[in-house]
Motif scaffolding. Sequence first.
Motif, PDB file in Angstrom:
ATOM      1  N   MET A   1      38.913  46.614 -65.640  1.00 27.10           N
ATOM      2  CA  MET A   1      40.185  46.525 -66.329  1.00 27.10           C
ATOM      3  C   MET A   1      39.978  45.808 -67.650  1.00 27.10           C
ATOM      4  SD  MET A   1      42.522  47.940 -64.493  1.00 27.10           S
ATOM      5  CE  MET A   1      42.396  48.588 -62.849  1.00 27.10           C
ATOM      6  N   LYS A   2      40.693  46.279 -68.640  1.00 25.94           N
ATOM      7  CA  LYS A   2      40.704  45.617 -69.941  1.00 25.94           C
ATOM      8  C   LYS A   2      42.107  45.058 -70.163  1.00 25.94           C
ATOM      9  CE  LYS A   2      37.192  48.698 -71.695  1.00 25.94           C
ATOM     10  NZ  LYS A   2      36.952  49.937 -72.422  1.00 25.94           N
ATOM     11  N   ILE A   3      42.172  43.844 -70.668  1.00 22.98           N
ATOM     12  CA  ILE A   3      43.453  43.170 -70.864  1.00 22.98           C
ATOM     13  C   ILE A   3      43.611  42.820 -72.333  1.00 22.98           C
ATOM     14  CG2 ILE A   3      44.819  41.127 -70.255  1.00 22.98           C
ATOM     15  CD1 ILE A   3      43.217  41.168 -67.554  1.00 22.98           C
ATOM     16  N   TYR A   4      44.757  43.235 -72.912  1.00 25.77           N
ATOM     17  CA  TYR A   4      45.051  42.979 -74.322  1.00 25.77           C
ATOM     18  C   TYR A   4      46.398  42.272 -74.404  1.00 25.77           C
ATOM     19  CZ  TYR A   4      41.535  46.633 -74.818  1.00 25.77           C
ATOM     20  OH  TYR A   4      40.386  47.375 -74.721  1.00 25.77           O
ATOM     21  N   LYS A   5      46.423  41.153 -75.097  1.00 23.51           N
ATOM     22  CA  LYS A   5      47.673  40.413 -75.286  1.00 23.51           C
ATOM     23  C   LYS A   5      48.244  40.721 -76.667  1.00 23.51           C
ATOM     24  CE  LYS A   5      46.580  36.880 -71.972  1.00 23.51           C
ATOM     25  NZ  LYS A   5      46.572  35.469 -71.646  1.00 23.51           N
TER      26      LYS A   5
ATOM     27  N   GLY B   1      44.766  54.969 -67.398  1.00 25.65           N
ATOM     28  CA  GLY B   1      46.131  54.526 -67.153  1.00 25.65           C
ATOM     29  C   GLY B   1      46.298  53.141 -67.747  1.00 25.65           C
ATOM     30  N   ALA B   2      47.500  52.835 -68.197  1.00 23.40           N
ATOM     31  CA  ALA B   2      47.750  51.511 -68.784  1.00 23.40           C
ATOM     32  C   ALA B   2      49.183  51.085 -68.487  1.00 23.40           C
ATOM     33  CB  ALA B   2      47.504  51.537 -70.288  1.00 23.40           C
ATOM     34  N   THR B   3      49.380  49.783 -68.516  1.00 19.53           N
ATOM     35  CA  THR B   3      50.703  49.187 -68.352  1.00 19.53           C
ATOM     36  C   THR B   3      50.925  48.209 -69.489  1.00 19.53           C
ATOM     37  OG1 THR B   3      50.570  49.326 -65.937  1.00 19.53           O
ATOM     38  CG2 THR B   3      52.155  47.758 -66.853  1.00 19.53           C
ATOM     39  N   ILE B   4      52.096  48.309 -70.127  1.00 14.45           N
ATOM     40  CA  ILE B   4      52.525  47.308 -71.099  1.00 14.45           C
ATOM     41  C   ILE B   4      53.752  46.620 -70.499  1.00 14.45           C
ATOM     42  CG2 ILE B   4      53.440  46.848 -73.410  1.00 14.45           C
ATOM     43  CD1 ILE B   4      51.957  49.363 -74.369  1.00 14.45           C
ATOM     44  N   TYR B   5      53.684  45.296 -70.397  1.00 11.47           N
ATOM     45  CA  TYR B   5      54.779  44.517 -69.819  1.00 11.47           C
ATOM     46  C   TYR B   5      55.777  44.154 -70.913  1.00 11.47           C
ATOM     47  CZ  TYR B   5      51.496  44.300 -66.029  1.00 11.47           C
ATOM     48  OH  TYR B   5      50.626  44.659 -65.034  1.00 11.47           O
ATOM     49  N   LEU B   6      57.070  44.419 -70.643  1.00  7.12           N
ATOM     50  CA  LEU B   6      58.107  44.218 -71.652  1.00  7.12           C
ATOM     51  C   LEU B   6      58.893  42.925 -71.478  1.00  7.12           C
ATOM     52  CD1 LEU B   6      59.538  47.840 -71.972  1.00  7.12           C
ATOM     53  CD2 LEU B   6      57.824  46.692 -73.399  1.00  7.12           C
TER      54      LEU B   6
ATOM     55  N   MET C   1      48.939  44.349 -72.299  1.00  3.30           N
ATOM     56  CA  MET C   1      48.585  45.672 -71.800  1.00  3.30           C
ATOM     57  C   MET C   1      47.348  45.557 -70.927  1.00  3.30           C
ATOM     58  SD  MET C   1      47.736  49.296 -73.753  1.00  3.30           S
ATOM     59  CE  MET C   1      46.078  48.903 -74.344  1.00  3.30           C
ATOM     60  N   ILE C   2      47.411  46.186 -69.767  1.00  2.00           N
ATOM     61  CA  ILE C   2      46.250  46.324 -68.894  1.00  2.00           C
ATOM     62  C   ILE C   2      45.830  47.787 -68.957  1.00  2.00           C
ATOM     63  CG2 ILE C   2      45.382  46.216 -66.541  1.00  2.00           C
ATOM     64  CD1 ILE C   2      47.318  43.952 -66.030  1.00  2.00           C
ATOM     65  N   LEU C   3      44.564  48.024 -69.278  1.00  2.00           N
ATOM     66  CA  LEU C   3      44.018  49.377 -69.418  1.00  2.00           C
ATOM     67  C   LEU C   3      42.995  49.621 -68.325  1.00  2.00           C
ATOM     68  CD1 LEU C   3      43.450  52.063 -70.899  1.00  2.00           C
ATOM     69  CD2 LEU C   3      41.931  50.760 -72.431  1.00  2.00           C
ATOM     70  N   ASN C   4      43.223  50.673 -67.553  1.00  2.00           N
ATOM     71  CA  ASN C   4      42.295  51.099 -66.506  1.00  2.00           C
ATOM     72  C   ASN C   4      41.614  52.376 -66.991  1.00  2.00           C
ATOM     73  OD1 ASN C   4      40.905  51.717 -64.179  1.00  2.00           O
ATOM     74  ND2 ASN C   4      42.711  52.160 -62.952  1.00  2.00           N
ATOM     75  N   ASP C   5      40.441  52.235 -67.612  1.00  2.00           N
ATOM     76  CA  ASP C   5      39.721  53.418 -68.099  1.00  2.00           C
ATOM     77  C   ASP C   5      38.466  53.700 -67.275  1.00  2.00           C
ATOM     78  OD1 ASP C   5      38.214  51.287 -68.993  1.00  2.00           O
ATOM     79  OD2 ASP C   5      38.223  51.889 -71.103  1.00  2.00           O
ATOM     80  N   LYS C   6      38.362  53.026 -66.125  1.00  2.00           N
ATOM     81  CA  LYS C   6      37.219  53.235 -65.222  1.00  2.00           C
ATOM     82  C   LYS C   6      37.658  53.719 -63.845  1.00  2.00           C
ATOM     83  CE  LYS C   6      34.106  51.191 -67.996  1.00  2.00           C
ATOM     84  NZ  LYS C   6      33.918  51.967 -69.167  1.00  2.00           N
ATOM     85  N   LYS C   7      38.926  54.114 -63.724  1.00  2.00           N
ATOM     86  CA  LYS C   7      39.487  54.618 -62.472  1.00  2.00           C
ATOM     87  C   LYS C   7      39.302  53.634 -61.307  1.00  2.00           C
ATOM     88  CE  LYS C   7      38.711  59.430 -63.897  1.00  2.00           C
ATOM     89  NZ  LYS C   7      39.524  59.273 -65.027  1.00  2.00           N
ATOM     90  N   GLN C   8      39.535  52.358 -61.609  1.00  2.00           N
ATOM     91  CA  GLN C   8      39.401  51.319 -60.597  1.00  2.00           C
ATOM     92  C   GLN C   8      40.611  51.313 -59.669  1.00  2.00           C
ATOM     93  OE1 GLN C   8      38.598  48.642 -64.011  1.00  2.00           O
ATOM     94  NE2 GLN C   8      37.339  47.534 -62.525  1.00  2.00           N
TER      95      GLN C   8
ATOM     96  N   ILE D   1      56.103  49.676 -69.637  1.00  2.00           N
ATOM     97  CA  ILE D   1      55.804  51.023 -70.126  1.00  2.00           C
ATOM     98  C   ILE D   1      54.535  51.436 -69.403  1.00  2.00           C
ATOM     99  CG2 ILE D   1      55.110  52.444 -72.094  1.00  2.00           C
ATOM    100  CD1 ILE D   1      56.647  50.434 -73.882  1.00  2.00           C
ATOM    101  N   GLN D   2      54.573  52.566 -68.730  1.00  4.05           N
ATOM    102  CA  GLN D   2      53.408  53.119 -68.044  1.00  4.05           C
ATOM    103  C   GLN D   2      52.842  54.238 -68.917  1.00  4.05           C
ATOM    104  OE1 GLN D   2      53.851  50.288 -65.584  1.00  4.05           O
ATOM    105  NE2 GLN D   2      52.155  51.692 -65.229  1.00  4.05           N
ATOM    106  N   ILE D   3      51.537  54.223 -69.076  1.00  8.16           N
ATOM    107  CA  ILE D   3      50.865  55.187 -69.952  1.00  8.16           C
ATOM    108  C   ILE D   3      49.734  55.840 -69.175  1.00  8.16           C
ATOM    109  CG2 ILE D   3      49.537  55.461 -72.091  1.00  8.16           C
ATOM    110  CD1 ILE D   3      50.882  52.716 -72.959  1.00  8.16           C
ATOM    111  N   TRP D   4      49.671  57.153 -69.253  1.00  6.21           N
ATOM    112  CA  TRP D   4      48.540  57.895 -68.689  1.00  6.21           C
ATOM    113  C   TRP D   4      48.002  58.800 -69.779  1.00  6.21           C
ATOM    114  CZ3 TRP D   4      53.260  57.433 -66.389  1.00  6.21           C
ATOM    115  CH2 TRP D   4      53.306  56.622 -65.260  1.00  6.21           C
ATOM    116  N   THR D   5      46.690  58.968 -69.808  1.00  5.95           N
ATOM    117  CA  THR D   5      46.089  59.818 -70.825  1.00  5.95           C
ATOM    118  C   THR D   5      45.281  60.940 -70.162  1.00  5.95           C
ATOM    119  OG1 THR D   5      44.051  58.503 -71.000  1.00  5.95           O
ATOM    120  CG2 THR D   5      45.912  57.872 -72.415  1.00  5.95           C
ATOM    121  N   ILE D   6      45.226  62.063 -70.874  1.00  2.65           N
ATOM    122  CA  ILE D   6      44.398  63.187 -70.452  1.00  2.65           C
ATOM    123  C   ILE D   6      43.644  63.704 -71.680  1.00  2.65           C
ATOM    124  CG2 ILE D   6      45.820  63.887 -68.484  1.00  2.65           C
ATOM    125  CD1 ILE D   6      47.029  66.061 -70.303  1.00  2.65           C
ATOM    126  N   GLN D   7      42.509  64.349 -71.448  1.00  3.14           N
ATOM    127  CA  GLN D   7      41.728  64.958 -72.539  1.00  3.14           C
ATOM    128  C   GLN D   7      42.515  66.104 -73.130  1.00  3.14           C
ATOM    129  OE1 GLN D   7      38.101  62.789 -72.538  1.00  3.14           O
ATOM    130  NE2 GLN D   7      38.791  64.240 -73.962  1.00  3.14           N
TER     131      GLN D   7
END
Length: 167
Positions: A1-5, A99-104, A135-142, A160-166
Amino acid sequence: MKIYKNILNEDLLNHCTQELVMLSKERTWGSSFLGWNQDLLAGISGSTLMTFVTPTTKESIIKCISKHFPDDIEYNMQYYIWQYNSGIACHSDECYESGATIYLNDWNMNFGGLFVWRDDSSDIMKAIAPQKNMMILNDKKQDHFVTSISPLSQDFRITIQIWTIQK
């Protein structure tokens, strides 16, 4: 997980919160009980509400967060209102690139809603309490899950829930 403030600028963060409140008065919301796979509801007795982020706001959010994602992806974004007793069972977002989550909103960890994940194949789990504009980013499918929200909380947990696709 990657965490960004402090992932969103203050104006955009306030706009997102106001937009969510405005949309909460409209009939545009779905429920986790209606839309989620039953595996995601294991052990969960409450419902999470969700609606799409408006296109203009979505583009503004992408401008703030895109440096943390690959260039060749499409974003799916939804506002979530985590109501009393809501949460989500352990899963990996396997069908998405990330997948990512941004807390509001500010959140008191004593009322649940903790984000829990497993970094590797060990049995040790890590957890973080939601923090406004993180924001917590899950780019390793953990594997990860959200603990149930206490019915004693005075607030809902909003994200805010975010999902990305190619592309």
